[in-house]
Design an enzyme around this catalytic site. Structure first.
Site: not given
Ligand code: ADP
Ligand code: NG1
Length: 543
Positions: A82, A180, A224, A268
């Site tokens: 992460e 998403s 991502d 974010k």
């Protein structure tokens, strides 16, 4: 995915037509390897078929025409690694089943018209050849504009671009660390690319999307978008950057990954938390580079510094301890260490939305990044070597990762910490996944204990959580299995008709140009013969 026929009919990706058509006759073993996103026949049953039908209705109601095709890109869950991708280090995600679907058709007005099945996302229109992306306001359609802009800038086509109508349907929980936003960017870029007949490879699309999502203002590292395009069913991926590489890694048997949403959302693009961490890592890189006698202004990522110094990750951890004190550094102190001015620091090192920040925790952030990068490789090694303790070792790496994000990177949330604590009695390990500050947790759980574990979380967390009231359990707490990456859906009938039309026009053009007979014309005529055969067979079976 129920009811989806895995028939790759990718005609735009360098796959020979006869090969592609053969796959239609043998759908069961017909998943073809192609470097471009697969083009699949629309599913006729299952949840995805239902979502596509609802999406089509929305599309027809908004644009008074049928969608010509659908693009689709999945969200992801990151198992470990992460906040290291934007430092240049490898990550370990897998695609989730939840995805973004985009219904697309061209228009003749030169406009990009966007709508959503969810009426809370208001429609938006702009000139496809001339639009701006507003970084100040994190509107939902900005992510679509990013995808479209990425293909405009880097897809290899000249303007003017064809106008497009797009309708969106998504079931990746938004602002929850399951990406998403990137699924939306990737599905839109794929729609734009396919509508313009481009043959972009999966890794090219992943890299374009990794860059173009930054137009919303966040400085992510590309994980991502990479997994959204490069995922393959049933395996997690070790993703490395620069150059982008994805290696399939089989997960050990006997355990499942369970995702639990803390129900604390974090957008974010709406604040500077995320970019602040990116900048703290950049400043740590530059201070360490200067101390090592390197030209600090040319360094942006801790990973590049490690490469330049030729050190191992444990050696970099020692270097962090030797370079920094465990206290925050003021902006003035950072300038002193770099022998520069605040003006130059703003220019060379900081993003627009982090220039106001006056304090940076260089020790803790750099320590997290190097130790987390090390855990990713340990995780991969355990997956590959297996052994009787493999699951416990993986669980421990995940729990160590959570502690590091919580204490050193300070990107957890009290609700995530509660979920992780509640997991300790039944899971092998648990950690926040994605950017953090809310969003989801992922836990490794022995298969025999999955139901008991979910029950335990439901009873002790969700039943007491007002935000969970009235929500189906599966939408907030689910086992996740590695899903496939992005693809395009077409109605087989549309595919054959458009092929026939364009090939027939080409032959007619050739005849009218009265050119000499050539191999090219011959192969086109053979090709059309093939298409006609296909059409006849389809008419017979009623495809
Ligand atoms: P994450 O990528 O972790 O889910 P972000 O905060 O980066 O979180 O992105 C979430 C944003 O993406 C939402 O605020 C919304 O603007 C957009 N988004 C996500 N899913 C959809 C959807 N189905 N329809 C419209 N916009 C969406
Ligand atoms: P999510 O969880 O989608 O907000 C973000 C970044 C990733 C990565 C993770 C933290 C974007 C688009 N995504 O993911 O690149 O840095 O945080 O590991 O910025």
């Amino acid at each position: 995915m129920n009811g989806t026929q895995l028939v790759d009919v990718s005609r735009r990706c360098g796959t020979g037509m006869p090969e592609a058509f053969l796959s239609m006759w043998h759908p069961r073993n017909a998943v073809m390897s192609s470097k471009c996103p697969p083009v699949l026949h629309m599913p006729s049953m299952g949840e995805q078929a239902h979502r596509l039908a609802v999406l089509s209705e929305t599309f027809i109601a908004a644009f008074s025409q049928q969608p010509q095709f659908f693009s689709r890109a999945p969200g992801r869950v990151n198992l470990i690694g992460e906040h290291v991708d934007y430092c240049g280090f490898a990550v370990f995600p897998m695609a989730v089943e939840q995805d973004i679907l985009v219904a697309v058709a061209t228009n003749t007005t030169g406009m990009l018209n966007i709508c959503n099945v969810d009426p809370s996302h208001a429609p938006y229109s702009c000139d496809i050849n001339n639009f701006e992306i507003n970084k100040e306001r994190p509107s939902w359609y900005n992510y679509i504009l990013c995808g479209v802009r990425g293909i405009k800038d880097e897809g290899g086509m000249q303007s003017p671009f064809i106008g497009l109508n797009m309708a969106i349907s998504g079931n990746v929980p938004p602002s929850s660390g399951l990406s998403s936003s990137s699924a939306l960017v990737c599905a839109s870029a794929l729609g734009m690319s396919y509508a313009h007949g481009l043959s972009l490879a999966l890794d090219t699309l992943a890299e374009i999307c990794g860059r173009c999502e930054m137009h919303v203002g966040t400085q992510g590292g590309g994980m991502d978008q990479a997994i959204s395009f490069l995922a393959t069913k049933d395996t997690a991926k070790l993703i490395e950057f620069n150059p982008l590489r994805a290696t399939s890694v089989a997960l050990p048997h006997g355990a499942s990954f369970v995702v639990a949403n803390s129900l604390a959302p974090m957008n974010k693009a709406a604040n500077s938390y995320f970019n602040c961490r990116v900048m703290e890592c950049r400043l740590a890189t530059q201070v360490m580079a200067k101390r090592a006698g390197l030209p600090w202004r040319t360094f942006q990522k801790l990973g590049d510094l490690q490469q330049a110094l030729g050190k191992t990750l444990p050696q970099m951890i020692s270097m962090v301890e030797d370079t920094f004190e465990v206290r925050p550094y003021s902006k003035r102190q950072v300038c002193e260490l770099l022998n520069t001015t605040p003006e130059e620091l703003n220019q060379v090192s900081l993003s627009e939305n982090t220039r106001h920040i006056q304090e940076f925790k260089l020790h803790d952030r750099a320590l997290h990044v190097f130790s987390e990068a090390h855990r990713v490789w340990e995780f991969k090694k355990v997956c590959e070597e297996g052994g009787p303790y493999a699951l416990h070792q993986l669980g421990k790496l995940m729990s160590d990762s959570h502690r590091s994000t919580q204490l050193l990177y300070e990107c957890s949330h009290p609700k995530l910490d509660t979920l992780v604590e509640l997991s300790s009695s039944l899971a092998l390990g648990a950690r926040l996944t994605g950017a953090g500050w809310g969003g989801c947790m992922v836990a490794l759980v022995e298969e025999s204990k999955v139901e008991q574990y979910k029950e335990h979380l439901w009873k002790n967390f969700y039943s007491k959580e007002p935000a969970a009231e009235g929500r189906p359990r599966e939408s907030v707490l689910f086992s996740s299995h590695p899903g496939p990456g992005a693809y395009v859906f077409v109605k087989i009938w549309h595919l054959a008709m458009s092929e026939l039309q364009s090939e027939w026009l080409a032959v007619m053009r050739w005849i009218s140009n009265n050119r000499e007979a050539s191999g090219d014309a011959e192969s086109r005529i053979n090709h059309n013969g093939f298409l006609l055969d296909l059409l006849i067979v389809m008419l017979r079976v009623g495809a």
